[in-house]
Design an enzyme around this catalytic site. Structure first.
Site, PDB file in Angstrom:
ATOM      1  N   ASP C  17     -49.250 -38.877 -33.791  1.00  0.00           N
ATOM      2  CA  ASP C  17     -47.755 -39.368 -33.723  1.00  0.00           C
ATOM      3  C   ASP C  17     -47.677 -40.934 -33.188  1.00  0.00           C
ATOM      4  O   ASP C  17     -48.469 -41.479 -32.912  1.00  0.00           O
ATOM      5  CB  ASP C  17     -47.083 -38.454 -33.057  1.00  0.00           C
ATOM      6  CG  ASP C  17     -47.438 -38.206 -31.571  1.00  0.00           C
ATOM      7  OD1 ASP C  17     -47.833 -39.359 -30.972  1.00  0.00           O
ATOM      8  OD2 ASP C  17     -47.033 -37.248 -30.748  1.00  0.00           O
ATOM      9  N   ARG C  18     -46.550 -40.973 -32.791  1.00  0.00           N
ATOM     10  CA  ARG C  18     -46.195 -42.558 -32.481  1.00  0.00           C
ATOM     11  C   ARG C  18     -46.711 -42.990 -30.897  1.00  0.00           C
ATOM     12  O   ARG C  18     -46.803 -44.232 -30.721  1.00  0.00           O
ATOM     13  CB  ARG C  18     -44.995 -43.063 -32.802  1.00  0.00           C
ATOM     14  CG  ARG C  18     -43.886 -42.587 -31.727  1.00  0.00           C
ATOM     15  CD  ARG C  18     -42.357 -43.458 -32.175  1.00  0.00           C
ATOM     16  NE  ARG C  18     -41.748 -43.342 -31.015  1.00  0.00           N
ATOM     17  CZ  ARG C  18     -41.065 -44.472 -30.412  1.00  0.00           C
ATOM     18  NH1 ARG C  18     -40.930 -45.604 -30.923  1.00  0.00           N
ATOM     19  NH2 ARG C  18     -40.181 -44.206 -29.535  1.00  0.00           N
TER      20      ARG C  18
END
Lengths: 138, 138, 138, 138
Positions: C17-18
């Site tokens: 994920d980011r």
């Protein structure tokens, strides 16, 4: 004639949907697995590329679905290079079921080279050479 | 001129990747959200279709990525019908960021009509009429 | 002392994920991969179980996150059986990074045995015996 | 008594598995949707938190599955705060089916506050106050 690199994976329960087959978007994830492994086999990992400040962002993707993969199937992703450009690369994929070689999906993704801010940039020459050699291998 | 149906969604953390943007395969999931909502707005839910023994399996998909969606962005998926066939239907999608209408992704998926055993079958006439009316709405 | 079965996998880009690490829900998918492989190693595949009308539905899950997995890490999922019941089974998992054996996640899932309509049912005796033998192996 | 914040979502086809119900790991994604919306309703978005250099990493998660969600169900995620600490916060979730209020899943996640390098850090006092006020709201 490009090198064709093959990677195997087994279908996860999480990847199926209530139709009883693999949800179609997941084949794009498998293409990413194939592409990552292709790049690693060419001499540098995609993680190392990113550490040197080069990312590959997907700019186009297309898939044709011939037959469904099912839970627990052993799958082969066959990846090859269709084209190397100064600012990008295009990969072709054939996804087959391992036990009978049935073709399940054919796909193509085009990627563009970006810098850490997301702007398009040219391939460093060593990466480009590496991909061109893989493209020309037989 | 097809009806254009719009559905909104907000980008989930789970949908991003370590590049900081939405992972490309997830846009296909949003297309499914748009298509489902389009069908519901046309008068029958896709769940009801399945309960009557008609499934829609994706046979082809293509996407062009213009700009990335980011975490927490409000997104609009604009879905329309490109073509209705006796044994399938093709949808077009434009995915935009709600706050500035920036076009992020354009996509097309072709679906074929299948029975519960996975074989291609024709649309029941009421479903086909429903989709044709949506296709011809302005 | 249960048999400990180990399966390896490599972190996919799609799983990050980011924050730059693996999105937490994905470790549950890896537990499923570990469990599936454990069952197969015990003598029958989970797919065969389902074909005989026995499903395993997760009734409880818990995870502790010690350190994050990152893109392209090689991961080992170590699965063992904590308990076999007449109508279910509990698995423990330790997820480690292969290159330095760092413990990333510890997890436990309890599963109940269901029939094709979703109702709880007892294990067929051969499946139960198979799992008890795996639990008691050293 | 914590504020209970409710967010609605509709089950996506992608979230189901071949058992015909929602794959268990996806409920953790819905908890994230609930938590994100809870934080936004408290006065600041999680995206703004991250822009100020504060991340929330899940350190523990547990779920009990009471009944399955199915494709196209309308779902309500009810999120509340169980505990605010100097370096973290714990959320409780009840996931219900909207049309009959059936309880599907109860869950809890503990999160720790991290800086951009991934090290544990204390909440800035304004964030902590904001969460404490939400925890004490009735």
């Amino acid at each position: 004639m490009s090198l064709v690199h093959t990677v195997e994976l087994r279908v996860r329960y999480a990847e199926t949907d209530r139709m009883g087959v693999v949800y179609h978007a997941n084949y794009l994830v498998w293409c990413e697995v194939g592409r990552t492994d292709f790049i690693r086999a060419s001499g540098v990992s995609y993680r190392e590329m990113e550490e040197r400040g080069i990312g590959l962002a997907v700019s186009e993707a297309s898939m044709r679905f011939h037959a469904p993969a099912r839970y627990d199937d052993l799958i082969r992703v066959q990846t090859s290079i269709a084209e190397v450009r100064s600012r990008g690369v295009t990969f072709d994929y054939v996804i087959v079921r391992a036990d009978d070689d049935a073709r399940l999906v054919s796909a193509r993704t085009s990627l563009v080279t970006i810098d850490p801010t997301g702007r398009m940039t040219a391939f460093p020459s060593d990466f480009r050479t590496m991909l061109e050699q893989a493209r020309d291998a037989t």
